[in-house]
Design an enzyme around this catalytic site. Structure first.
Site, PDB file in Angstrom:
ATOM      1  N   ASN A 205       0.840  -1.203   0.000  1.00 30.99           N
ATOM      2  CA  ASN A 205       0.000   0.000   0.000  1.00 30.99           C
ATOM      3  C   ASN A 205       0.875   1.253   0.000  1.00 30.99           C
ATOM      4  O   ASN A 205       2.098   1.155  -0.047  1.00 30.99           O
ATOM      5  CB  ASN A 205      -0.952  -0.023   1.205  1.00 30.99           C
ATOM      6  N   ASP A 274      -3.840  -6.297   4.783  1.00 28.52           N
ATOM      7  CA  ASP A 274      -4.917  -7.158   5.307  1.00 28.52           C
ATOM      8  C   ASP A 274      -4.975  -8.497   4.589  1.00 28.52           C
ATOM      9  O   ASP A 274      -5.609  -9.438   5.067  1.00 28.52           O
ATOM     10  CB  ASP A 274      -6.266  -6.441   5.143  1.00 28.52           C
ATOM     11  N   LYS A 284      10.353 -16.628 -10.039  1.00 29.02           N
ATOM     12  CA  LYS A 284       9.457 -15.704 -10.741  1.00 29.02           C
ATOM     13  C   LYS A 284       8.420 -16.484 -11.555  1.00 29.02           C
ATOM     14  O   LYS A 284       8.780 -17.393 -12.322  1.00 29.02           O
ATOM     15  CB  LYS A 284      10.274 -14.806 -11.675  1.00 29.02           C
ATOM     16  N   PHE A 318      -4.273   3.124  14.763  1.00 27.72           N
ATOM     17  CA  PHE A 318      -4.589   4.140  13.752  1.00 27.72           C
ATOM     18  C   PHE A 318      -5.655   3.541  12.850  1.00 27.72           C
ATOM     19  O   PHE A 318      -5.540   2.371  12.466  1.00 27.72           O
ATOM     20  CB  PHE A 318      -3.348   4.498  12.924  1.00 27.72           C
ATOM     21  N   LYS A 332     -13.402  -0.629  15.420  1.00 28.04           N
ATOM     22  CA  LYS A 332     -12.043  -1.213  15.477  1.00 28.04           C
ATOM     23  C   LYS A 332     -11.459  -1.046  16.880  1.00 28.04           C
ATOM     24  O   LYS A 332     -10.810  -1.950  17.412  1.00 28.04           O
ATOM     25  CB  LYS A 332     -11.126  -0.536  14.451  1.00 28.04           C
ATOM     26  N   LYS A 336     -10.405  -4.327  19.036  1.00 29.63           N
ATOM     27  CA  LYS A 336      -8.972  -4.543  19.293  1.00 29.63           C
ATOM     28  C   LYS A 336      -8.581  -4.147  20.712  1.00 29.63           C
ATOM     29  O   LYS A 336      -7.407  -4.123  21.051  1.00 29.63           O
ATOM     30  CB  LYS A 336      -8.152  -3.787  18.247  1.00 29.63           C
TER      31      LYS A 336
HETATM   32  O1  PMT Z   1       2.918   6.142   6.529  1.00 27.39           O
HETATM   33  P1  PMT Z   1       2.337   7.468   6.087  1.00 27.39           P
HETATM   34  O2  PMT Z   1       2.504   7.712   4.616  1.00 27.39           O
HETATM   35  O3  PMT Z   1       2.831   8.608   6.947  1.00 27.39           O
HETATM   36  O4  PMT Z   1       0.760   7.389   6.303  1.00 27.39           O
HETATM   37  C1  PMT Z   1       0.199   7.291   7.581  1.00 27.39           C
HETATM   38  C2  PMT Z   1      -0.960   6.308   7.615  1.00 27.39           C
HETATM   39  C3  PMT Z   1      -2.099   6.824   6.740  1.00 27.39           C
HETATM   40  C4  PMT Z   1      -0.502   4.925   7.144  1.00 27.39           C
HETATM   41  C5  PMT Z   1      -1.402   6.225   9.127  1.00 27.39           C
HETATM   42  O5  PMT Z   1      -1.807   7.480   9.564  1.00 27.39           O
HETATM   43  C6  PMT Z   1      -2.539   5.202   9.320  1.00 27.39           C
HETATM   44  O6  PMT Z   1      -3.685   5.489   9.145  1.00 27.39           O
HETATM   45  N1  PMT Z   1      -2.158   3.947   9.728  1.00 27.39           N
HETATM   46  C7  PMT Z   1      -3.090   2.834   9.893  1.00 27.39           C
HETATM   47  C8  PMT Z   1      -3.285   2.094   8.609  1.00 27.39           C
HETATM   48  C9  PMT Z   1      -4.210   0.886   8.753  1.00 27.39           C
HETATM   49  O7  PMT Z   1      -3.770  -0.205   8.530  1.00 27.39           O
HETATM   50  O8  PMT Z   1      -5.425   1.183   9.174  1.00 27.39           O
HETATM   51  P2  PMT Z   1      -6.602   0.052   9.417  1.00 27.39           P
HETATM   52  O9  PMT Z   1      -7.800   0.867   9.740  1.00 27.39           O
HETATM   53  O10 PMT Z   1      -6.647  -0.879   8.253  1.00 27.39           O
HETATM   54  O11 PMT Z   1      -6.144  -0.751  10.688  1.00 27.39           O
HETATM   55  C10 PMT Z   1      -6.475  -0.381  12.028  1.00 27.39           C
HETATM   56  C11 PMT Z   1      -5.328  -0.725  12.936  1.00 27.39           C
HETATM   57  O12 PMT Z   1      -5.090  -2.135  12.947  1.00 27.39           O
HETATM   58  C12 PMT Z   1      -4.011  -0.065  12.569  1.00 27.39           C
HETATM   59  O13 PMT Z   1      -3.408   0.435  13.736  1.00 27.39           O
HETATM   60  C13 PMT Z   1      -3.194  -1.183  11.946  1.00 27.39           C
HETATM   61  O14 PMT Z   1      -1.804  -1.016  12.190  1.00 27.39           O
HETATM   62  C14 PMT Z   1      -3.743  -2.420  12.654  1.00 27.39           C
HETATM   63  N2  PMT Z   1      -3.701  -3.655  11.829  1.00 27.39           N
HETATM   64  C15 PMT Z   1      -4.357  -3.713  10.653  1.00 27.39           C
HETATM   65  C16 PMT Z   1      -4.345  -4.884   9.914  1.00 27.39           C
HETATM   66  C17 PMT Z   1      -3.625  -5.994  10.388  1.00 27.39           C
HETATM   67  N3  PMT Z   1      -3.544  -7.124   9.710  1.00 27.39           N
HETATM   68  N4  PMT Z   1      -2.963  -5.889  11.568  1.00 27.39           N
HETATM   69  C18 PMT Z   1      -3.014  -4.757  12.287  1.00 27.39           C
HETATM   70  O15 PMT Z   1      -2.408  -4.664  13.370  1.00 27.39           O
END
Ligand code: PMT
Length: 396
Positions: A205, A274, A284, A318, A332, A336
């Site tokens: 991403n 995800d 490859k 986040f 979320k 979590k």
């Molecule tokens: O890196 P930059 O370019 O500065 O951009 C910042 C950002 C946009 C990446 C950051 O501000 C942000 O939003 N990070 C969270 C991205 C994310 O995965 O969001 P989510 O809503 O899909 O997940 C919620 C939370 O679960 C997050 O804290 C994530 O780290 C966590 N997660 C998600 C999926 C997964 N398989 N395991 C996780 O722990």
């Protein structure tokens, strides 16, 4: 404006003091330079006067000083930084010799003192120099250890002045540290993860890591021990922070779990993928043999697992949303078991992924909310760390 006194002594590396001044000024600090007389053989004090806008001090009895300047100035500063520091100045400070402005000033200073030594390796490792360093450390003086590398004398070894970036980060930590972060381990994840299809292709991403790196820098400056677990990004890790580089979500999961028992807080800024490919190739995959229906499967949710295993760690997530921010971030946060959720709108081009700025909502499980309007990610990090500090304080 906070002011730093920068002592500059006669090591060849003293030209780097100009970079140190610039970096300190970028952090909003004023700098007053004190040179030893011998240092003026290498550089004219006017250089530092021009850079700082304040007259460089060399002698105790220079014209234009306040009466008893070394005592008056001691009250003005938040840090005495000596960079570069020679074996001679350290010997004088360790024994209390006060025969010029800098060594006299040291005895008057009440603020923290930070020394960045620079000299030939044999001089640095000499038992007398080491004994002086120990004496100064015992007296509470902090050090930025010199690095190994090519030295001005033509030899390679330890004794090279630490990088200006490292010296400045350590200085900021001494000025900005807060008791609540002392002895606290904060784990920050940043950047994207990559899920490989084969050795050349992957699913990922747009995360640049900027948000997480700023949070790690800020946590370090406030005095925490910081481990930054980072996916592949183009950023230099902040000096002083322990970096763990990972590629895939599984590697990130393992790294976070390794530190989890010891952690006081985990901030999951990383955009963890995800999904991953159900089948991957160790070579490859040729386009002719690519299956028409590539299958994906879910990756483990690291933060959800941390929520399940929680034994007192403060968990900050986040939420990257494109719609219904509050409702989705709230779901979320609950699922979590988070203590704080930071939500940002990643459909916008001017904030979130890759940008230098962000605009976020903070949500707490008790229903409290806070909006931080669009500003530099550094400023957003400061606000978030202030909230985390308050939450850690409330737990005492
Ligand atoms: O890196 P930059 O370019 O500065 O951009 C910042 C950002 C946009 C990446 C950051 O501000 C942000 O939003 N990070 C969270 C991205 C994310 O995965 O969001 P989510 O809503 O899909 O997940 C919620 C939370 O679960 C997050 O804290 C994530 O780290 C966590 N997660 C998600 C999926 C997964 N398989 N395991 C996780 O722990």
């Amino acid at each position: 404006m906070d002011k730093i006194a920068l002592g500059v002594t006669s090591s060849i590396s003293l030209y780097k003091a100009a970079d140190i001044i610039r970096l300190l000024q970028k952090e909003g600090l004023a700098v007053r330079v004190i040179m030893t007389e011998k240092a003026t053989n290498f550089i004219n004090p006017r250089l530092f006067t021009s850079l700082t806008g304040e007259r460089t001090i060399v002698n105790l009895f220079d014209e234009g000083q306040r009466p008893v300047e070394h005592i008056a100035m001691a009250d003005d500063i938040c840090l005495l930084l000596i960079a570069p520091a020679t074996a001679n100045i350290m010997a004088k400070l360790a024994t209390g010799i006060a025969d010029d402005f800098l060594s006299t000033f040291y005895l008057a200073v009440k603020s923290p003192v930070l020394i960045a030594p620079a000299m030939n390796q044999a001089m640095f490792l000499h038992p007398q120099t080491q004994a002086n360093i120990k004496k100064l450390k015992d007296a509470g003086v902090e050090f930025v250890e010199p690095e190994s590398g090519y030295l001005a004398c033509g030899q390679t070894g330890s004794g090279r002045l630490a990088s200006p970036e490292k010296i400045v980060q350590t200085s900021l930590r001494l000025i900005r540290r807060q008791p609540v972060f002392k002895d606290k381990l904060i784990v920050v994840t940043a950047g994207p993860t990559r899920e490989a299809l084969d050795p050349v292709r992957f699913l990922s991403n747009r995360s640049s890591g900027k948000m997480g790196y700023e949070l790690a820098r800020e946590a370090y400056q406030r005095g925490a021990e910081v481990v930054l677990i980072s996916g592949p990004v183009e950023l230099e890790p902040p000096a002083g922070v322990k970096i763990e580089k990972v590629i895939s979500s599984e590697e990130m999961r393992q790294a976070v779990l390794r530190y989890y028992d010891r952690a006081n807080a985990v901030i999951m800024t990383a955009a963890v993928s995800d999904f991953k490919f159900s089948q991957t190739g160790s070579e490859k995959i040729e386009k002719e043999t690519l299956p028409p229906d590539l299958k994906l499967e879910r990756t483990p949710d690291i933060l959800e697992e941390l929520g399940r295993l929680k034994t007192g760690q403060l968990l900050v997530g986040f939420a990257a949303e494109t719609a219904q921010m509050k409702a989705r971030a709230g779901q979320k946060m609950k699922k979590k078991k988070l203590d704080l959720m930071v939500a940002n709108d990643v459909s916008r081009q001017d904030i979130g992924f890759g940008c230098d700025e962000n605009e976020v909502y903070l949500f707490w499980p008790d229903g409290r909310e806070r909006f931080i309007q669009k500003t530099a990610k550094r400023k957003v990090s400061q606000e978030i760390l202030t909230e985390i500090g308050a939450m850690l304080n409330a737990r005492k």
